[in-house]
Write an enzyme that holds these catalytic residues in place. Sequence first.
Site, PDB file in Angstrom:
ATOM      1  N   LYS A 169       3.297  -0.281   8.680  1.00 11.86           N
ATOM      2  CA  LYS A 169       4.068  -0.304   8.183  1.00 11.86           C
ATOM      3  C   LYS A 169       5.571  -0.504   8.858  1.00 11.86           C
ATOM      4  CE  LYS A 169       7.828   3.037   8.510  1.00 11.86           C
ATOM      5  NZ  LYS A 169       8.485   3.544   9.578  1.00 11.86           N
ATOM      6  N   SER A 170       6.687  -1.363   8.668  1.00 17.46           N
ATOM      7  CA  SER A 170       8.234  -0.922   8.551  1.00 17.46           C
ATOM      8  C   SER A 170       8.620  -0.695   7.543  1.00 17.46           C
ATOM      9  CB  SER A 170       7.946  -2.784   9.930  1.00 17.46           C
ATOM     10  OG  SER A 170       9.418  -2.178  10.142  1.00 17.46           O
ATOM     11  N   ILE A 197      -2.797  -3.699   6.982  1.00 13.26           N
ATOM     12  CA  ILE A 197      -1.281  -2.679   6.281  1.00 13.26           C
ATOM     13  C   ILE A 197      -0.553  -2.357   7.002  1.00 13.26           C
ATOM     14  CG2 ILE A 197      -2.418  -2.506   3.582  1.00 13.26           C
ATOM     15  CD1 ILE A 197      -3.176   0.295   4.358  1.00 13.26           C
ATOM     16  N   LYS A 251      -2.522   5.491  -3.741  1.00  9.53           N
ATOM     17  CA  LYS A 251      -4.062   6.581  -3.513  1.00  9.53           C
ATOM     18  C   LYS A 251      -3.908   7.737  -4.383  1.00  9.53           C
ATOM     19  CE  LYS A 251      -3.366   5.080   0.989  1.00  9.53           C
ATOM     20  NZ  LYS A 251      -2.442   4.601   1.095  1.00  9.53           N
ATOM     21  N   TYR A 261       2.445   9.936  -0.723  1.00  6.97           N
ATOM     22  CA  TYR A 261       3.856   9.573  -0.149  1.00  6.97           C
ATOM     23  C   TYR A 261       6.134   9.981  -0.706  1.00  6.97           C
ATOM     24  CZ  TYR A 261       0.200   6.977   2.658  1.00  6.97           C
ATOM     25  OH  TYR A 261      -0.478   6.565   3.537  1.00  6.97           O
ATOM     26  N   ASP A 271       0.950  -1.367   0.300  1.00  2.00           N
ATOM     27  CA  ASP A 271      -0.317  -0.201   0.249  1.00  2.00           C
ATOM     28  C   ASP A 271       0.301   1.179   0.232  1.00  2.00           C
ATOM     29  OD1 ASP A 271      -2.135   1.158  -0.025  1.00  2.00           O
ATOM     30  OD2 ASP A 271      -1.192   2.627   1.997  1.00  2.00           O
ATOM     31  N   ARG A 298      11.333  -6.357  11.741  1.00  2.17           N
ATOM     32  CA  ARG A 298       9.122  -6.988  12.066  1.00  2.17           C
ATOM     33  C   ARG A 298       8.494  -6.997  11.216  1.00  2.17           C
ATOM     34  NH1 ARG A 298      12.680  -2.866  15.745  1.00  2.17           N
ATOM     35  NH2 ARG A 298      12.294  -0.751  13.917  1.00  2.17           N
ATOM     36  N   ASN A 343       5.312  -9.000  11.533  1.00  5.18           N
ATOM     37  CA  ASN A 343       3.787  -8.275  11.327  1.00  5.18           C
ATOM     38  C   ASN A 343       3.158  -9.115  10.635  1.00  5.18           C
ATOM     39  OD1 ASN A 343       4.696  -6.780  13.004  1.00  5.18           O
ATOM     40  ND2 ASN A 343       5.346  -4.859  10.863  1.00  5.18           N
ATOM     41  N   HIS A 361      -7.326   9.212  -1.464  1.00  3.76           N
ATOM     42  CA  HIS A 361      -6.559   9.760   0.102  1.00  3.76           C
ATOM     43  C   HIS A 361      -7.208   9.916   0.897  1.00  3.76           C
ATOM     44  CE1 HIS A 361      -2.591   9.818   1.183  1.00  3.76           C
ATOM     45  NE2 HIS A 361      -2.822   9.809   1.989  1.00  3.76           N
TER      46      HIS A 361
HETATM   47  N1  LIG Z   1      -4.821   6.382   4.468  1.00  2.48           N
HETATM   48  C1  LIG Z   1      -3.884   7.386   4.703  1.00  2.48           C
HETATM   49  O1  LIG Z   1      -4.476   8.288   5.608  1.00  2.48           O
HETATM   50  C2  LIG Z   1      -3.631   6.925   5.821  1.00  2.48           C
HETATM   51  C3  LIG Z   1      -2.266   7.295   6.997  1.00  2.48           C
HETATM   52  C4  LIG Z   1      -1.606   6.650   7.710  1.00  2.48           C
HETATM   53  C5  LIG Z   1      -1.540   5.231   7.390  1.00  2.48           C
HETATM   54  N2  LIG Z   1      -1.888   4.828   6.581  1.00  2.48           N
HETATM   55  C6  LIG Z   1      -1.791   3.139   5.807  1.00  2.48           C
HETATM   56  O2  LIG Z   1      -1.357   2.887   6.690  1.00  2.48           O
HETATM   57  C7  LIG Z   1       0.563   2.487   6.915  1.00  2.48           C
HETATM   58  C8  LIG Z   1       0.185   1.837   8.144  1.00  2.48           C
HETATM   59  O3  LIG Z   1       0.004   2.987   9.306  1.00  2.48           O
HETATM   60  P1  LIG Z   1       1.227   3.800   9.775  1.00  2.48           P
HETATM   61  O4  LIG Z   1       2.288   3.647   9.228  1.00  2.48           O
HETATM   62  O5  LIG Z   1       0.520   4.723  10.335  1.00  2.48           O
HETATM   63  O6  LIG Z   1       1.542   2.456  10.986  1.00  2.48           O
HETATM   64  P2  LIG Z   1       1.401   1.504  12.066  1.00  2.48           P
HETATM   65  O7  LIG Z   1       1.570   0.099  10.120  1.00  2.48           O
HETATM   66  O8  LIG Z   1       0.255   0.942  12.846  1.00  2.48           O
HETATM   67  O9  LIG Z   1       2.775   1.731  12.896  1.00  2.48           O
HETATM   68  C9  LIG Z   1       3.954   1.987  12.722  1.00  2.48           C
HETATM   69  C10 LIG Z   1       5.127   2.426  12.890  1.00  2.48           C
HETATM   70  O10 LIG Z   1       5.809   1.114  13.865  1.00  2.48           O
HETATM   71  C11 LIG Z   1       6.508   0.521  13.840  1.00  2.48           C
HETATM   72  N3  LIG Z   1       6.806  -1.162  13.441  1.00  2.48           N
HETATM   73  C12 LIG Z   1       5.911  -1.671  12.654  1.00  2.48           C
HETATM   74  N4  LIG Z   1       5.889  -2.809  12.909  1.00  2.48           N
HETATM   75  C13 LIG Z   1       6.987  -3.353  14.593  1.00  2.48           C
HETATM   76  C14 LIG Z   1       6.442  -4.148  15.272  1.00  2.48           C
HETATM   77  N5  LIG Z   1       5.964  -5.506  15.119  1.00  2.48           N
HETATM   78  N6  LIG Z   1       6.911  -3.383  16.840  1.00  2.48           N
HETATM   79  C15 LIG Z   1       7.076  -2.485  17.171  1.00  2.48           C
HETATM   80  N7  LIG Z   1       7.524  -1.458  16.326  1.00  2.48           N
HETATM   81  C16 LIG Z   1       6.512  -1.768  15.116  1.00  2.48           C
HETATM   82  C17 LIG Z   1       7.099   1.326  12.520  1.00  2.48           C
HETATM   83  O11 LIG Z   1       8.581   2.128  12.566  1.00  2.48           O
HETATM   84  P3  LIG Z   1       9.832   0.359  12.365  1.00  2.48           P
HETATM   85  O12 LIG Z   1       9.546   0.726  10.270  1.00  2.48           O
HETATM   86  O13 LIG Z   1      10.919   1.771  12.227  1.00  2.48           O
HETATM   87  O14 LIG Z   1       9.763  -0.949  11.863  1.00  2.48           O
HETATM   88  C18 LIG Z   1       6.242   2.471  12.317  1.00  2.48           C
HETATM   89  O15 LIG Z   1       7.026   3.379  13.890  1.00  2.48           O
HETATM   90  C19 LIG Z   1       0.425   3.392   6.311  1.00  2.48           C
HETATM   91  O16 LIG Z   1       2.171   2.584   5.749  1.00  2.48           O
HETATM   92  C20 LIG Z   1       0.531   4.010   4.610  1.00  2.48           C
HETATM   93  O17 LIG Z   1       0.760   2.749   4.031  1.00  2.48           O
HETATM   94  C21 LIG Z   1      -3.039   5.319   5.440  1.00  2.48           C
END
Ligand SMILES: NC(=O)c1ccc[n+]([C@@H]2O[C@H](COP(=O)([O-])OP(=O)(O)OC[C@H]3O[C@@H](n4cnc5c(N)ncnc54)[C@H](OP(=O)(O)O)[C@@H]3O)[C@@H](O)[C@H]2O)c1
Length: 295
Positions: A241-242, A239, A73, A48, A43, A247, A251, A106
Amino acid sequence: MIDLTLNNGVTLPTIGLGVFQSPPEETAAAVDSALRVGYRHIDTAAAYGNEREVGEGLRRSGVDRDDVFLETKVWVTDYGYDQTLHAFDKATGKLGVSTLDLLILHQPIPSRFETTIAAYKALETLLSDGKVRAIGVSNFLPHHLDRLLQETDVIPAVNQVELHPYFTQPEVRRADAAHGILTQAWSPIGGITFYPGPWGDERRSVMDDTTLTEIARAHGKTPAQVMLRWGIQAGRSVIPKSTNPARIAENFDVFDFELDGEQVARIDALDTGVRGGPDPDEPREAFFAREIPEA
Ligand SMILES: NC(=O)c1ccc[n+]([C@@H]2O[C@H](COP(=O)([O-])OP(=O)(O)OC[C@H]3O[C@@H](n4cnc5c(N)ncnc54)[C@H](OP(=O)(O)O)[C@@H]3O)[C@@H](O)[C@H]2O)c1
């Protein structure tokens, strides 16, 4: 791995790699690493700034493009019928592919909803032309969906929204389900509750929640894995992110345990009703400052 079936019959792997805030120089390696451990869904988003590197990671992995579900998006500055058709060319040009599996809007633009509608009509054209396999939206509240459905023909396949144990969006999930729209969780492991950013460091991280920690310990898993399992068992697309290979693998390692009904209920009960991200109804002029470069 489990697949979810969208309302037009297209299938989507239940776990995808998110790349929001993945620096471009780390994105290709993260995508490559994810595809090697079994992910088949990425995704990204025009906003981005890393679609090019997502394409590079895909090619580097050696995995066939047709075996990977690519989602991106359209950003708000590319809304409008002709502009959104062109946004498809920009995205595919950067990704280095000719078609997309899922293209979504988006954000809704409540103050200029007619532009949002025009953008969605362009997605409908791309769908009927076979350029995208499915179309959808992101950050749509039930009243945005109602208006979209009144003024367009194709029901979105997906609504991607903030969704983690501290913000579970029951109304949005109900509206999505009523229309046959798949709810896709962004920040599924609560990133918005802890990653650094304009929101400051003082917020409470769902990752440290004692209920999640306890349930994780009972299964020999981590809180992140428990949150992802909770999302998958509810039938959602998640989805995480890492950019860290360990990690990324962690995940994806969520298919060998199951939460029982009581554990699911305890996690459901953590909802605070308070979103971590922007309110989709609040005007955000800063959104319009971001221009999406040509491919
Ligand atoms: N449509 C929208 O408006 C919108 C908004 C936000 C996000 N998104 C999408 O959703 C995806 C995920 O959301 P998100 O990136 O906001 O948050 P998330 O996936 O909930 O969390 C990502 C964070 O967690 C850390 N992390 C990843 N795996 C981990 C684990 N197993 N243990 C501990 N920490 C961990 C990552 O750091 P590291 O990289 O250092 O592991 C990063 O800081 C985005 O990447 C994007 O594709 C969409």
